[in-house]
Write a protein that holds these residues in place. Sequence first.
Motif, PDB file in Angstrom:
ATOM      1  N   LEU A   1       0.817  -1.219   0.000  1.00 49.36           N
ATOM      2  CA  LEU A   1       0.000   0.000   0.000  1.00 49.36           C
ATOM      3  C   LEU A   1       0.852   1.271   0.000  1.00 49.36           C
ATOM      4  N   GLY A   2       2.169   1.113  -0.098  1.00 52.10           N
ATOM      5  CA  GLY A   2       3.051   2.279  -0.106  1.00 52.10           C
ATOM      6  C   GLY A   2       3.326   2.849   1.269  1.00 52.10           C
ATOM      7  N   LEU A   3       3.088   2.054   2.318  1.00 51.11           N
ATOM      8  CA  LEU A   3       3.280   2.539   3.688  1.00 51.11           C
ATOM      9  C   LEU A   3       4.518   1.950   4.352  1.00 51.11           C
ATOM     10  N   ALA A   4       5.411   1.369   3.557  1.00 53.20           N
ATOM     11  CA  ALA A   4       6.616   0.763   4.129  1.00 53.20           C
ATOM     12  C   ALA A   4       7.440   1.737   4.974  1.00 53.20           C
ATOM     13  N   PRO A   5       7.567   3.029   4.595  1.00 51.27           N
ATOM     14  CA  PRO A   5       8.372   3.938   5.430  1.00 51.27           C
ATOM     15  C   PRO A   5       7.841   4.095   6.853  1.00 51.27           C
ATOM     16  N   LEU A   6       6.521   3.901   7.035  1.00 45.86           N
ATOM     17  CA  LEU A   6       5.917   4.060   8.360  1.00 45.86           C
ATOM     18  C   LEU A   6       6.104   2.828   9.229  1.00 45.86           C
ATOM     19  N   TRP A   7       6.363   1.667   8.609  1.00 42.44           N
ATOM     20  CA  TRP A   7       6.340   0.430   9.365  1.00 42.44           C
ATOM     21  C   TRP A   7       7.337   0.381  10.526  1.00 42.44           C
ATOM     22  N   PRO A   8       8.593   0.870  10.398  1.00 43.90           N
ATOM     23  CA  PRO A   8       9.503   0.808  11.550  1.00 43.90           C
ATOM     24  C   PRO A   8       8.948   1.480  12.809  1.00 43.90           C
ATOM     25  N   LEU A   9       8.179   2.563  12.646  1.00 36.39           N
ATOM     26  CA  LEU A   9       7.563   3.199  13.805  1.00 36.39           C
ATOM     27  C   LEU A   9       6.525   2.285  14.440  1.00 36.39           C
TER      28      LEU A   9
ATOM     29  N   ALA B   1       3.328   9.279  18.706  1.00 32.59           N
ATOM     30  CA  ALA B   1       4.028   9.693  17.495  1.00 32.59           C
ATOM     31  C   ALA B   1       3.975  11.207  17.399  1.00 32.59           C
ATOM     32  N   ARG B   2       5.132  11.837  17.390  1.00 35.13           N
ATOM     33  CA  ARG B   2       5.215  13.293  17.264  1.00 35.13           C
ATOM     34  C   ARG B   2       5.480  13.622  15.805  1.00 35.13           C
ATOM     35  N   MET B   3       4.547  14.331  15.196  1.00 35.76           N
ATOM     36  CA  MET B   3       4.603  14.615  13.764  1.00 35.76           C
ATOM     37  C   MET B   3       4.816  16.101  13.546  1.00 35.76           C
TER      38      MET B   3
ATOM     39  N   GLN C   1       8.984   0.946  24.593  1.00 34.59           N
ATOM     40  CA  GLN C   1       9.762   1.884  25.397  1.00 34.59           C
ATOM     41  C   GLN C   1      10.916   2.499  24.609  1.00 34.59           C
ATOM     42  N   SER C   2      11.125   2.027  23.376  1.00 35.61           N
ATOM     43  CA  SER C   2      12.183   2.564  22.532  1.00 35.61           C
ATOM     44  C   SER C   2      11.665   3.744  21.724  1.00 35.61           C
ATOM     45  N   SER C   3      12.537   4.324  20.904  1.00 29.65           N
ATOM     46  CA  SER C   3      12.129   5.421  20.029  1.00 29.65           C
ATOM     47  C   SER C   3      12.536   5.089  18.598  1.00 29.65           C
ATOM     48  N   GLU C   4      11.873   5.748  17.649  1.00 26.99           N
ATOM     49  CA  GLU C   4      12.143   5.491  16.235  1.00 26.99           C
ATOM     50  C   GLU C   4      11.774   6.734  15.441  1.00 26.99           C
ATOM     51  N   TRP C   5      12.515   6.963  14.347  1.00 29.02           N
ATOM     52  CA  TRP C   5      12.282   8.112  13.482  1.00 29.02           C
ATOM     53  C   TRP C   5      11.770   7.680  12.111  1.00 29.02           C
ATOM     54  N   LEU C   6      10.915   8.494  11.532  1.00 31.78           N
ATOM     55  CA  LEU C   6      10.644   8.500  10.105  1.00 31.78           C
ATOM     56  C   LEU C   6      11.143   9.851   9.625  1.00 31.78           C
ATOM     57  N   SER C   7      12.254   9.847   8.901  1.00 29.55           N
ATOM     58  CA  SER C   7      12.874  11.125   8.552  1.00 29.55           C
ATOM     59  C   SER C   7      13.415  11.158   7.129  1.00 29.55           C
ATOM     60  N   GLU C   8      12.978  10.206   6.298  1.00 27.64           N
ATOM     61  CA  GLU C   8      13.466  10.200   4.930  1.00 27.64           C
ATOM     62  C   GLU C   8      12.557  11.034   4.042  1.00 27.64           C
TER      63      GLU C   8
ATOM     64  N   PRO D   1      10.695  12.294   0.731  1.00 30.92           N
ATOM     65  CA  PRO D   1       9.830  13.446   1.024  1.00 30.92           C
ATOM     66  C   PRO D   1       8.736  13.133   2.050  1.00 30.92           C
ATOM     67  N   GLU D   2       8.926  12.060   2.845  1.00 35.71           N
ATOM     68  CA  GLU D   2       7.894  11.652   3.798  1.00 35.71           C
ATOM     69  C   GLU D   2       7.771  12.656   4.938  1.00 35.71           C
ATOM     70  N   PRO D   3       6.623  12.682   5.616  1.00 36.78           N
ATOM     71  CA  PRO D   3       6.489  13.503   6.814  1.00 36.78           C
ATOM     72  C   PRO D   3       7.545  13.137   7.850  1.00 36.78           C
ATOM     73  N   LEU D   4       7.915  14.109   8.653  1.00 42.23           N
ATOM     74  CA  LEU D   4       8.887  13.900   9.715  1.00 42.23           C
ATOM     75  C   LEU D   4       8.141  13.485  10.980  1.00 42.23           C
ATOM     76  N   VAL D   5       8.427  12.281  11.479  1.00 39.21           N
ATOM     77  CA  VAL D   5       7.709  11.734  12.630  1.00 39.21           C
ATOM     78  C   VAL D   5       8.706  11.071  13.560  1.00 39.21           C
ATOM     79  N   ARG D   6       8.505  11.225  14.849  1.00 40.97           N
ATOM     80  CA  ARG D   6       9.295  10.513  15.850  1.00 40.97           C
ATOM     81  C   ARG D   6       8.356   9.781  16.796  1.00 40.97           C
ATOM     82  N   TYR D   7       8.574   8.465  16.953  1.00 42.24           N
ATOM     83  CA  TYR D   7       7.841   7.703  17.954  1.00 42.24           C
ATOM     84  C   TYR D   7       8.665   7.689  19.225  1.00 42.24           C
ATOM     85  N   VAL D   8       8.066   8.110  20.323  1.00 46.70           N
ATOM     86  CA  VAL D   8       8.749   8.091  21.618  1.00 46.70           C
ATOM     87  C   VAL D   8       7.699   8.214  22.712  1.00 46.70           C
ATOM     88  N   GLY D   9       7.925   7.516  23.809  1.00 45.67           N
ATOM     89  CA  GLY D   9       7.028   7.654  24.948  1.00 45.67           C
ATOM     90  C   GLY D   9       5.601   7.258  24.676  1.00 45.67           C
TER      91      GLY D   9
END
Length: 294
Positions: free
Chosen positions: A191-199, A228-230, A208-215, A217-225
């Motif tokens: 479905l084209g959502l592979a960049p989101l899957w690591p989060l 998801a902070r977008m 309890q870990s953190s992960e980034w989506l930062s590639e 032209p995708e939206p910038l997102v950080r999973y933490v706590g």
Amino acid sequence: MSNSEHGVTALGVLALELAGGTVPSRAALSSEQAGVLAERVGRDLAQWVPQVRELELSLAGAHFDPAEALRPGWPLHRRLDELRARAPGRDEGPRLLAFGTDAQGDVPLPFRADSGLTGGNLRVVPFLLAGDPRIVTEVAAALEDVLLAQGMAQADTALLAQEAFGAQIEHARYLTVHDLVAMTSMQYDNLGLAPLWPLLETALLAPQSSEWLSEAPEPLVRYVGGEARMALFDPAGWCAYYNHDRADCESLKLVYEQYLARQRQMAAVLEAHGVPVLYVHIEPGQDARAALEA
């Protein structure tokens, strides 16, 4: 496998693939129907791993969207485990427990599916196995080895689920929750959502870990706590962050709107999986990554 306050459990689902465009007419089974389905689920699982018979099987007689089963902390299975822990006969050997509608035919609150997550062609019925931790560990490992490749439900089990839920079922098969994770990962890739899957995978398997989506032209997102902070950019900030030539920003208005649509899509997927999304407005000239780390 999961470690809960009530002990070690093996988590799985009976996955029901529906005929295209159809939806089940009933959200949950009666207690009697759920009991019969639980018996057949136990029988089916024991054909691959006989030690299943030494464990307690608990089944929720309701169906859900896979995203509801794949949420941090495995809430559907946790509710099932809580009901199991409160059920009578706990010290009388392995039990077969099935939870269906109440005396009035209503679906109990813990097993009411999200009405906003309907229409997909796959529904899942959660179950768990509990008992001696050593046996649970061995059974969980064995099920991981066999279900994805061999785990088709027997014909009478599939027929019972079809008739009881009022569904048109094309295939019924067993999956561990990790199998369901792997299957969902492949679907999201298609479905084209592979960049989101690591989060999502981090939220599910290492919350309890953190992960980034930062590639780009995708939206910038950080999973933490647990959230998801977008990053939320205005057009000029988006243009600067993604290194578009400022002179071209006005002509990239359509691309910016597509970017916002992609943000909404990803936020909807995260929220479907029980991951709350916090939008962080990025001021002009502000370090976006630092803002998401604050």
